[in-house]
Design an enzyme around this catalytic site. Structure first.
Site, PDB file in Angstrom:
ATOM      1  N   ASP A 178       5.364  -6.277  -5.032  1.00  0.00           N
ATOM      2  CA  ASP A 178       6.006  -7.474  -5.584  1.00  0.00           C
ATOM      3  C   ASP A 178       6.845  -8.159  -4.505  1.00  0.00           C
ATOM      4  OD1 ASP A 178       7.337  -9.413  -7.009  1.00  0.00           O
ATOM      5  OD2 ASP A 178       8.305  -8.045  -8.422  1.00  0.00           O
TER       6      ASP A 178
ATOM      7  N   HIS B  74      -8.115   0.802  11.091  1.00  0.00           N
ATOM      8  CA  HIS B  74      -7.896   2.034  10.330  1.00  0.00           C
ATOM      9  C   HIS B  74      -7.213   3.108  11.165  1.00  0.00           C
ATOM     10  CE1 HIS B  74      -8.294   4.775   7.092  1.00  0.00           C
ATOM     11  NE2 HIS B  74      -9.405   4.296   6.578  1.00  0.00           N
TER      12      HIS B  74
END
Length: 476
Positions: free
Chosen positions: A407, A183
């Site tokens: 995508d 993180h």
């Protein structure tokens, strides 16, 4: 699909050797510093995207893998592992720090050694169709751990890989794409920016539409003589008889659009909308935050006279007077704190809890609060007693740009979920998620991911039934 049905499916996996994806072009060799916020977030997060087979998406090619007979041989053309690895290699020539190592230096600060050693990547095969595991859209989110990154996060010298990936193919031609990242390198917006860039390159673009910007010094705080006070430092912290424990269970609950509307209607019936405080009514986040916080406290059986706190993660990109540069992909988040005595949280009307959340959030939504927070964690980071159960951390994944639309050439994912980890339970970290595309009835609804001691989950589930049942007279 019920978890007992899923568990009846004997899953087996064939894992290939881990390979390292390196930048496709030569990159600078340097040591880069991190921001104050980055240094405060040294832990790993895992999540995954679920993609249907190309044959299930109209006008899209499908793939065949010549290395295994596990994939349906009626599919043709592209292999997602090959496409994604090539795109990542190109992407790392722009995001080259991610191909290095994360090292803690003698001053206690994290830095990236830009070595171009590469990002670990593993390809795997699963012996079933994605539909057999309900596209990982069930309540039993524990199953997702089987598709996550499960190889080491560091090299033989203890230096951490900033991130790692695993792609698991299914017999139907669909696949899951999992990532694990430290993180300290990204917030949700940052990891989304990186994955969007990779998807653009996979789609044939010559370069990312947004160029990455490091500039972590922009959010390095100053040492202050007046740091923010830790709201729980001298508090009578609430405790749970169910903690500490090593027995945690994880779940992902669905709240449909109608249930959210009923919740808001019930809360708003006694509110004066003419006041500035309630000009636009409550948000979905505020309503659910109050409900989840209270339900967790009840499930953990927190002692009445102890204090409990809700930590809400806020993005600062829209709050800072000096805007961050376009392309900045580091952490740009702070926390807002909402504190109540456990008895008040669990017994007073939910309306009062949600009003308290609103009142506590308002002072946090400005530049001065953000700068003070960053200066504080540079001076003296705040630490909390998570093991008591008194702290609930809530993040909202619904505003992470295009994360649920990545995508790579197989249309956008049908599902996006966090993967439970060893810090999920003890940290009290919960995530509000957008609905998957598996269940059309969930359009307009939300999901949320939770981790609880196994002894507390039954009570929490009962609280969820009260929220989602079709009862217009729901007493909150």
């Amino acid at each position: 699909m019920e978890s007992n049905k899923k568990n009846a499916i004997p899953l087996s996996f064939e894992n290939k050797e881990v390979v390292f994806i390196k930048p496709s072009k030569p990159t600078p060799s340097s040591v880069l510093s991190l921001s104050s916020i980055d240094n405060d977030l040294n832990f790993f997060i895992q999540a995954l995207l679920v993609y249907r087979s190309a044959s299930a998406n109209q006008n899209s090619p499908t793939y065949i893998d010549s290395n295994t007979n596990a994939i349906n041989t009626t599919t043709t053309k592209r292999d997602p592992a090959k496409v994604i690895k090539e795109a990542f290699s190109k992407g790392l020539s722009y995001y080259y720090p991610l191909a290095g190592k994360l090292v803690k230096h003698a001053d206690g600060k994290l830095r990236i050694n830009c070595t171009s050693d590469g990002v670990p990547f593993q390809e795997a095969f699963c012996n079933c169709n994605l539909s057999c595991v309900d596209y990982l859209d069930g309540e039993d989110i524990e199953m997702a751990t089987q598709f996550g990154v499960d190889f080491p996060s560091e090299d033989e010298y203890g230096n951490q890989y900033p991130m790692a990936f695993k792609l698991t193919k299914f017999m139907c031609g669909g696949f899951t794409f999992a990532w694990r990242f430290n993180h300290s390198l990204f917030d949700g917006t940052g990891i989304t920016q990186f994955l969007v860039s990779v998807a653009e390159l996979a789609g044939g673009e010559s370069e990312p539409s947004v160029k990455p910007v490091w500039e972590r010094e922009t959010l390095v705080g100053k040492i202050t003589s007046e740091p923010m006070k830790n709201p729980m430092e001298n508090a009578n912290v609430a405790v749970s008889p169910l903690l500490p424990t090593a027995e945690y269970v994880h779940a992902c609950f669905k709240v449909d659009k109608e249930s959210i509307a009923r919740l808001k209607t019930s809360l708003m019936k006694d509110i004066d909308l003419n006041t500035m405080f309630m000009k636009k009514g409550f948000t979905t986040f505020e309503c659910l935050a109050g409900y989840i916080w209270r339900a967790r406290a009840r499930a953990l059986k927190l002692n009445n006279d102890g204090e409990t706190m809700l930590n809400i993660t806020l993005g600062v990109r829209a709050l800072l007077d000096d805007p961050l540069p376009t392309g900045y992909y580091g952490n740009a988040i702070v926390e807002s704190y909402v504190k109540l005595v456990a008895k008040e949280l669990m017994e007073q009307p939910l309306l009062e809890v949600v009003k308290h959340i609103r009142q506590s959030l308002i002072p946090s939504l400005n530049n001065d609060y953000c700068i003070n927070f960053i200066d504080t964690i540079e001076t003296k980071p705040m630490r909390f007693d998570y093991e008591s159960g008194a702290i609930t951390i809530l993040t909202d994944w619904r505003h992470l740009g295009s994360l649920d639309k990545i995508d790579f050439g197989w249309k956008e994912p049908i599902n996006m979920i966090p993967i439970p980890s060893e810090v999920s339970g003890p940290s009290g970290m919960y995530d509000i998620l957008p609905p998957s595309k598996v269940d059309p009835s969930m359009t307009g609804g939300v999901r949320f991911f939770i981790s609880l001691p196994s002894a507390a989950m039954f009570t929490f589930k009962e609280e969820m039934k009260l929220l989602t049942r079709n009862d217009p007279k729901l007493n909150l």
